[in-house]
Each structure stands twice: as C-alpha cells, then as structure tokens.
Scaffold this active site. Sequence first.
Site, mmCIF file in Angstrom:
data_model
loop_
_atom_site.group_PDB
_atom_site.id
_atom_site.type_symbol
_atom_site.label_atom_id
_atom_site.label_comp_id
_atom_site.label_asym_id
_atom_site.label_seq_id
_atom_site.Cartn_x
_atom_site.Cartn_y
_atom_site.Cartn_z
ATOM 1 N N HIS A 207 -29.046 17.332 67.126
ATOM 2 C CA HIS A 207 -28.280 17.780 68.300
ATOM 3 C C HIS A 207 -26.816 18.084 67.982
ATOM 4 O O HIS A 207 -26.089 18.552 68.834
ATOM 5 C CB HIS A 207 -28.343 16.732 69.409
ATOM 6 C CG HIS A 207 -27.510 15.513 69.122
ATOM 7 N ND1 HIS A 207 -27.909 14.542 68.239
ATOM 8 C CD2 HIS A 207 -26.295 15.140 69.565
ATOM 9 C CE1 HIS A 207 -26.980 13.610 68.174
ATOM 10 N NE2 HIS A 207 -25.981 13.942 68.959
HETATM 11 C C1 UD1 Z 1 -22.508 14.023 73.265
HETATM 12 C C2 UD1 Z 1 -21.503 13.381 72.312
HETATM 13 C C3 UD1 Z 1 -22.184 13.128 70.964
HETATM 14 C C4 UD1 Z 1 -23.454 12.334 71.127
HETATM 15 C C5 UD1 Z 1 -24.369 13.056 72.101
HETATM 16 C C6 UD1 Z 1 -25.644 12.287 72.306
HETATM 17 C C7 UD1 Z 1 -19.164 14.087 72.609
HETATM 18 C C8 UD1 Z 1 -18.066 14.868 71.998
HETATM 19 N N1 UD1 Z 1 -20.375 14.260 72.051
HETATM 20 O O1 UD1 Z 1 -22.824 15.310 72.738
HETATM 21 O O2 UD1 Z 1 -21.306 12.388 70.150
HETATM 22 O O3 UD1 Z 1 -24.103 12.189 69.879
HETATM 23 O O4 UD1 Z 1 -23.660 13.211 73.346
HETATM 24 O O5 UD1 Z 1 -26.533 12.902 73.136
HETATM 25 O O6 UD1 Z 1 -18.938 13.358 73.540
HETATM 26 N N2 UD1 Z 1 -26.568 18.627 78.740
HETATM 27 C C9 UD1 Z 1 -27.592 18.614 79.664
HETATM 28 N N3 UD1 Z 1 -27.841 17.450 80.310
HETATM 29 C C10 UD1 Z 1 -27.125 16.326 80.117
HETATM 30 C C11 UD1 Z 1 -26.067 16.366 79.190
HETATM 31 C C12 UD1 Z 1 -25.804 17.515 78.500
HETATM 32 O O7 UD1 Z 1 -28.269 19.592 79.866
HETATM 33 O O8 UD1 Z 1 -27.420 15.284 80.746
HETATM 34 C C13 UD1 Z 1 -26.303 19.871 77.964
HETATM 35 C C14 UD1 Z 1 -25.291 20.761 78.611
HETATM 36 O O9 UD1 Z 1 -25.688 22.070 78.393
HETATM 37 C C15 UD1 Z 1 -24.032 20.480 77.822
HETATM 38 C C16 UD1 Z 1 -24.559 20.160 76.453
HETATM 39 O O10 UD1 Z 1 -25.826 19.514 76.677
HETATM 40 O O11 UD1 Z 1 -23.159 21.552 77.843
HETATM 41 C C17 UD1 Z 1 -23.663 19.268 75.659
HETATM 42 O O12 UD1 Z 1 -23.371 18.042 76.365
HETATM 43 P P1 UD1 Z 1 -22.035 17.197 76.017
HETATM 44 O O13 UD1 Z 1 -22.006 15.933 76.777
HETATM 45 O O14 UD1 Z 1 -20.845 18.089 76.113
HETATM 46 O O15 UD1 Z 1 -22.189 16.866 74.484
HETATM 47 P P2 UD1 Z 1 -23.458 16.435 73.635
HETATM 48 O O16 UD1 Z 1 -23.807 17.565 72.724
HETATM 49 O O17 UD1 Z 1 -24.549 15.874 74.494
#
Ligand code: UD1
Length: 371
Positions: A207
Amino acid sequence: MLKIINIVGARPNFMKIAPIVREMQRRANDFTPLVVHTGQHYDRAMSDSFFTDLGIPEPDYHLEIGSHSHAVQTARIMTAFEPVVLREKPDWVLVVGDVNSTIACALVCAKLGVKVAHVEAGLRSRDRTMPEEINRILTDAISDLLLTTSEDADENLKREGIPDEKIKFVGNVMIDSLFYNLERAKQLKVSENLGLTEREYAVSTLHRPSNVDDKEIFGGLLTALIAVSETLPVIFPAHPRTRANIERFGFAKQIENSNIRLIEPLGYLDFMNLYSGARLVLTDSGGLQEETTALSIPCLTLRENTERPITISHGTNVLVGTNPKRIKQAAFEILENESNSKDKKIPPLWDGRAAERICDCLSNSSSTFVG
Ligand code: UD1
C-alpha cells in the site's frame, strides 16, 4: 489521577492503542483514558471493524477528517483537535506510530504546552521521501516521553540529541495485541473458507505510495508475485489505494489470470487468522514485518529500507527491495528451505507486557516531570 487522551486515526494505530487503553482502564484509580478518533481512515474494513475486534471503547470524540492531501488532512486534524485539548485539559496526550494523525495531534499539544507521549518512537528508515519518516522525526522532536520498541530506536533518538531521561525502552505494544488475540484469531475460518491449507499459501500486502502509485514499480512487484503464485497461491487483501491503482494501471486481467487472489482488506482478527498460517509473507507494511517476526513466519519486505531493522537482525524479515528478480530469488530460497524460520528469536521485550510498562512510565514521568 491522570487524564490521558489516546489518539487513533489510521488502521495501524488501532492495535497499538487497544492494549494501552485496556491497561489504563484496569488501573482505574490512576488513569482516566479518553479516546479520540481523527477519522483519517473511515471505511468499515479500515476502521470500525478494528474497534469491535480489539474491544476499543467508542471514541469520546470522532473528528471525521477523512482523506485529503497531506497538508489539508494534517491541518484539519489540528484544527479539529485543538478545541478538544482546550476543553479536556488532559495531563498527557498519547500518540502512536507515524501517520498524519500522529504528528498533527502532537503538534497541537506542543504548542499548547500539553505533554505528549509517543509510542513507537525512534524508528528511522532514513528515507525522507516517506511521509511517515517526516512524521516520525517531527513527532519525536516535540514529544516529552519517547517510548521505544527496540534499543536501536533509543540509539537513533540519542543521536538526534534527545536527552536520555525522555527515552524509555518499553517493548512492542503491537505484540501485546498479537499475543492477546492469537488464540481467538486461530478459531476463525478465514483461511479455511478460502480453501487454503496451513503453510501452503503466501500472503501479500502492498500500500506504500512509492510501490503502488508508480506503474512500473507496481507492475514489477506484480510480476514477482505472479511467479511466486505459480508455486503456491498468493492471497492479496488490497488497501483502497492499491485497489484503485490496479484498475487505473489496467492490472486487473493479469491478476485474474494468475494464482493471486485479490480480496477486500480484512479485519484485525480475520487477517491474523490468514497470515498466521502462511508459509511466506511479502509486504511493504511496517506492522506486518513485526508480526511475522513475533510468529517466526518468513517475511520478505518489498522496500529498499526499513525503519524496523530488529526484524532483520533478530527476526524473520529479509529486505529485498522492489527488483522482481531479486524478490523471486529470495522467495524461492525460502520455499526450498524447510527449516528457515525455526531458530529465530523474538526481540527483547516483545513479550505482551509493553502496555504495562507504558502505564508505569506515564505514572513515573508524571510524578517527576519538570517540563
Ligand atoms: C496511511 C498512513 C500509512 C499507513 C497506512 C495504513 C500516513 C501518511 N500514512 O496511509 O503510514 O501505513 O495508512 O493503512 O498517515 N482510503 C479509503 N478509505 C479509508 C482510508 C483511505 O478509501 O478508510 C483511500 C482514500 O482514497 C485515500 C487513500 O486511501 O485518499 C489514502 O489514505 P490516507 O489515509 O491518506 O493514507 P494511507 O495510504 O492509507
């Protein structure tokens, strides 16, 4: 009596907070724990199911921030969290790990003069292109109590000029959660329902933006996973970011035609049921490097660096990078060697009692704290 606000935001936070809150509740004469969920993760599979599985109490505050750019997400968490701190006047705010929620809440407290305890402090990948590395360095620089999982983390902090008295080696609270829940997870039928036989399948998760946002790198990693899947099935629970990129880059057909099985992200216990029976794990997750080490399951980390070197020196982890040839070679070496994980040791203080030591440190630091 210490009033502590415990912060959770994203998936890897929940299993770290659960044992700490449970221990604080057990010491009800000494602690009043509150839980604040920033809402960084919000899908059922990425958030709610973890509260149920881990028995975390309903959050006292839910900030409902959701997904945004780094700057907007961090800023919105700060704006929403500041009034909570002003209202609750906690003795400590406890943050875990390295996600945007961690730095956002720590920074609010540092500016308000509220003490911050950082659990899992001192880990360093030395790769500043990782958003988490920035979050780690900054959170550690402004925290009052740095609670570490391994002694290499203590060394990193000392090298950055953090005074010894702020650093406490307490062990790995994520392993508290693992040991506490393992028997329950093993009763589940996730791998059985997928038709899998113990030790006859691999599990993979990817991821990190550096791996899944770049078509060429992601494509190379898939080539390696497909090659492994010709020997044993690879079960691949996909994070929302990863799932979206599979569609965007047109990788879906290739996966469908292989022995990789793409499934939805699993809850905490369901995923434990799956990986604890695996022959091999291939991942870019930080937590999974530690969980496989604690269970002596061979793990290949598909990154160029790790902030968790103890999983290599003391555990089952091998850092293989993102070159498909190298990954295949490392995977087949493991598969050909029957006994490769049996003699591995578990790192010091990964014993299921880190939450107790964290609570002891909070009590002791509160009576001696001079600011
Ligand atoms: C975040 C953490 C990362 C961790 C990961 C675990 C930061 C900088 N990164 O990354 O360290 O390893 O979580 O999962 O904080 N999204 C959904 N549903 C959700 C959450 C996210 O669809 O419940 C999608 C959205 O499109 C979003 C993308 O995932 O834009 C990224 O989510 P984000 O929380 O920004 O970062 P992660 O890549 O999940």
